[in-house]
Design an enzyme around this catalytic site. Structure first.
Site, short mmCIF file in Angstrom:
data_model
loop_
_atom_site.label_atom_id
_atom_site.label_comp_id
_atom_site.label_asym_id
_atom_site.label_seq_id
_atom_site.Cartn_x
_atom_site.Cartn_y
_atom_site.Cartn_z
N CYS A 113 21.47 25.85 11.35
CA CYS A 113 21.67 24.46 10.90
C CYS A 113 20.55 23.99 9.98
O CYS A 113 20.71 23.00 9.27
CB CYS A 113 21.77 23.53 12.09
SG CYS A 113 23.09 23.99 13.18
N HIS A 254 20.73 16.16 10.69
CA HIS A 254 21.76 17.17 10.98
C HIS A 254 22.78 16.57 11.95
O HIS A 254 22.41 15.89 12.91
CB HIS A 254 21.09 18.39 11.60
CG HIS A 254 22.06 19.40 12.10
ND1 HIS A 254 23.12 19.84 11.34
CD2 HIS A 254 22.16 20.04 13.30
CE1 HIS A 254 23.81 20.71 12.04
NE2 HIS A 254 23.26 20.85 13.24
N ASN A 284 30.02 19.65 13.84
CA ASN A 284 28.79 20.31 13.40
C ASN A 284 29.17 21.42 12.40
O ASN A 284 29.82 22.39 12.77
CB ASN A 284 28.08 20.90 14.63
CG ASN A 284 26.79 21.60 14.29
OD1 ASN A 284 26.48 21.84 13.12
ND2 ASN A 284 26.03 21.95 15.31
N1 ACO Z 1 35.42 19.36 28.11
C1 ACO Z 1 35.28 18.97 29.39
N2 ACO Z 1 34.25 19.36 30.16
C2 ACO Z 1 33.32 20.17 29.60
C3 ACO Z 1 33.42 20.61 28.26
C4 ACO Z 1 34.52 20.19 27.51
N3 ACO Z 1 34.71 20.53 26.22
N4 ACO Z 1 32.34 21.40 27.98
C5 ACO Z 1 31.61 21.45 29.10
N5 ACO Z 1 32.19 20.72 30.07
C6 ACO Z 1 31.72 20.50 31.44
C7 ACO Z 1 30.77 21.57 31.91
O1 ACO Z 1 31.45 22.68 32.43
C8 ACO Z 1 30.00 20.82 33.00
O2 ACO Z 1 30.76 20.80 34.17
P1 ACO Z 1 30.06 20.99 35.61
O3 ACO Z 1 29.12 19.82 35.73
O4 ACO Z 1 31.21 20.96 36.54
O5 ACO Z 1 29.34 22.30 35.53
C9 ACO Z 1 29.93 19.39 32.45
O6 ACO Z 1 30.98 19.29 31.48
C10 ACO Z 1 28.61 19.04 31.80
O7 ACO Z 1 28.26 20.06 30.87
P2 ACO Z 1 26.92 20.02 30.04
O8 ACO Z 1 26.78 21.29 29.26
O9 ACO Z 1 25.78 19.63 30.95
O10 ACO Z 1 27.22 18.81 29.04
P3 ACO Z 1 26.25 18.08 28.05
O11 ACO Z 1 26.24 16.66 28.36
O12 ACO Z 1 24.93 18.79 27.96
O13 ACO Z 1 26.98 18.26 26.67
C11 ACO Z 1 26.82 19.53 24.63
C12 ACO Z 1 27.19 19.54 26.11
C13 ACO Z 1 27.72 18.57 23.91
C14 ACO Z 1 27.03 20.95 24.08
C15 ACO Z 1 25.34 19.11 24.45
O14 ACO Z 1 24.53 19.81 25.35
C16 ACO Z 1 24.79 19.33 23.04
O15 ACO Z 1 25.19 18.68 22.09
N6 ACO Z 1 23.80 20.21 22.87
C17 ACO Z 1 23.08 20.41 21.62
C18 ACO Z 1 23.86 21.14 20.58
C19 ACO Z 1 23.00 21.34 19.36
O16 ACO Z 1 22.29 20.46 18.93
N7 ACO Z 1 22.98 22.54 18.77
C20 ACO Z 1 22.02 22.79 17.69
C21 ACO Z 1 22.60 23.05 16.42
S1 ACO Z 1 23.90 24.22 16.43
C22 ACO Z 1 23.46 25.52 15.34
O17 ACO Z 1 22.35 25.75 15.00
C23 ACO Z 1 24.58 26.43 14.90
#
Ligand code: ACO
Length: 331
Positions: A113, A254, A284
């Site tokens: 990214c 980003h 993204n």
């Molecule tokens: N729909 C429904 N539930 C989901 C989904 C979905 N699509 N995805 C995950 N869940 C569930 C999980 O299984 C978990 O369930 P559990 O509690 O029963 O285990 C629950 O939701 C919470 O999951 P988390 O992973 O803790 O959710 P979080 O609030 O952290 O959100 C996310 C996830 C959106 C991916 C977030 O962590 C994020 O944005 N991270 C950063 C991403 C980023 O910035 N990447 C960098 C750039 S990418 C690059 O370089 C290519």
């Protein structure tokens, strides 16, 4: 000689993929995706479209808006993690051919990214050193080619697209790119990874069976690091250049997750109206995300020539970077 951000262009493939569409593909809901990420839609390239096709469209627009002929482009730097070909040729070479530009330096860089900011940093150095006069930088991704559409934790996040800019030479200091900072920390390499297909784990039936060619992410860990790193990075570049957040016209971060952007914006006390948000529309798009957001702000008439933009990014590697850029497109 100074380096100046002379133009912007972007391209989005026509096919959209909404949260409602994803509800039919994996166990998720529009509500979950919207609340956790701010994403409502993303665009997906056609099967026959490759990253270079997206890049080509964005590049054409950037060259046109810079008011130069394509023969004046003397280098192409293309940032991507989804190149047309795994090893060679580089996607930059394919784009050069599509543009009809021969006999110039053209190469790809891989910084996930952060790729566009890395490309900007290299282009700035080339121009300031007098080595190049008009560098075409491109961030382009067909992320749908490395996303597993049965994995709800990643497939809801990513989209395809491309953005491009001309970084040109100027003697006018008021039009110069003020500063670009880029950095990396490989100890967090497993936060965002495509485990299979590279020299560590070459393509094999096992790679395909285990779906190791697809992107994997430790979302939670990445989220926490992203907020802190982005905030500190911005503080540093502002302090080093004696610029305050009030001096900024726009903060263009980003576009990975609305909650990350919102948290960084609050920590830095940047008013909401100065923060570009496009993640709702495009998801993204990795290296394409920042130039696509700049283009959106420009086409909506918000971003004007002379405006001071703060760019900030974070991605796989881990890599990160920020830039203080005066938008210097001449209408
Ligand atoms: N729909 C429904 N539930 C989901 C989904 C979905 N699509 N995805 C995950 N869940 C569930 C999980 O299984 C978990 O369930 P559990 O509690 O029963 O285990 C629950 O939701 C919470 O999951 P988390 O992973 O803790 O959710 P979080 O609030 O952290 O959100 C996310 C996830 C959106 C991916 C977030 O962590 C994020 O944005 N991270 C950063 C991403 C980023 O910035 N990447 C960098 C750039 S990418 C690059 O370089 C290519």
């Amino acid at each position: 000689m100074y380096a100046s951000f002379k133009s912007i262009g972007s391209y989005t493939p026509p096919k959209s993929l909404t949260n409602k569409d994803l509800e039919k593909m994996v166990d998720t809901t529009d509500e979950w995706i919207t609340q956790r990420t701010g994403i409502k839609n993303r665009y997906i390239a056609e099967t026959e479209q490759s990253t270079s096709d997206l890049a080509f469209e964005a590049a054409k627009l950037a060259i046109k808006r810079a008011n130069i002929d394509k023969s004046e482009v003397d280098a192409i730097i293309l940032a991507t993690i989804t190149p047309d070909f795994f090893c060679m040729p580089s996607t930059a070479c394919v784009v050069a051919d599509k543009l009809g530009i021969k006999n110039i330096m053209a190469f790809d860089i891989s910084a996930a990214c952060s790729g566009f900011i890395y490309a900007l940093n290299i282009a700035k150095s080339f121009v300031e050193s007098g080595m190049k006069k008009n560098v075409l930088i491109i961030g382009a991704e067909k992320l749908s080619s490395i996303v597993d559409y049965t994995d709800r934790t990643t497939c809801i996040l990513f989209g395809d697209g491309a953005g491009a800019a001309i970084i040109g030479a100027t003697e006018d200091k008021s039009k110069a790119i003020i500063d670009v900072k880029t950095s990396a920390d490989g100890q967090f390499q497993d936060f965002l990874v495509t485990p299979g297909g590279g020299s560590k784990n070459p393509c094999s039936q096992n790679v395909l069976n285990e779906k190791l060619q697809y992107l994997q992410m430790k979302g939670n860990e990445t989220f926490k690091l992203a907020v802190n790193t982005l905030t500190n990075d911005v503080k540093e570049i502002l302090e080093e250049n004696n610029i305050t957040s009030e001096d900024l016209d726009y903060f263009i971060p980003h576009q990975a997750n609305f909650r990350i952007i919102d948290a960084v914006g609050r920590k830095l006390k940047i008013p909401k109206e100065k923060i570009a948000i496009t993640v709702d529309k495009y998801g993204n798009t990795s290296a394409a995300s920042i130039p696509m957001a700049i283009n959106e702000w420009y086409e909506e008439g918000k971003l004007k020539s002379g405006n001071l933009m703060l760019l900030d990014t974070f991605g796989g590697g881990l890599t990160w970077g920020s830039a203080l850029v005066r938008f210097a497109l001449e209408e």
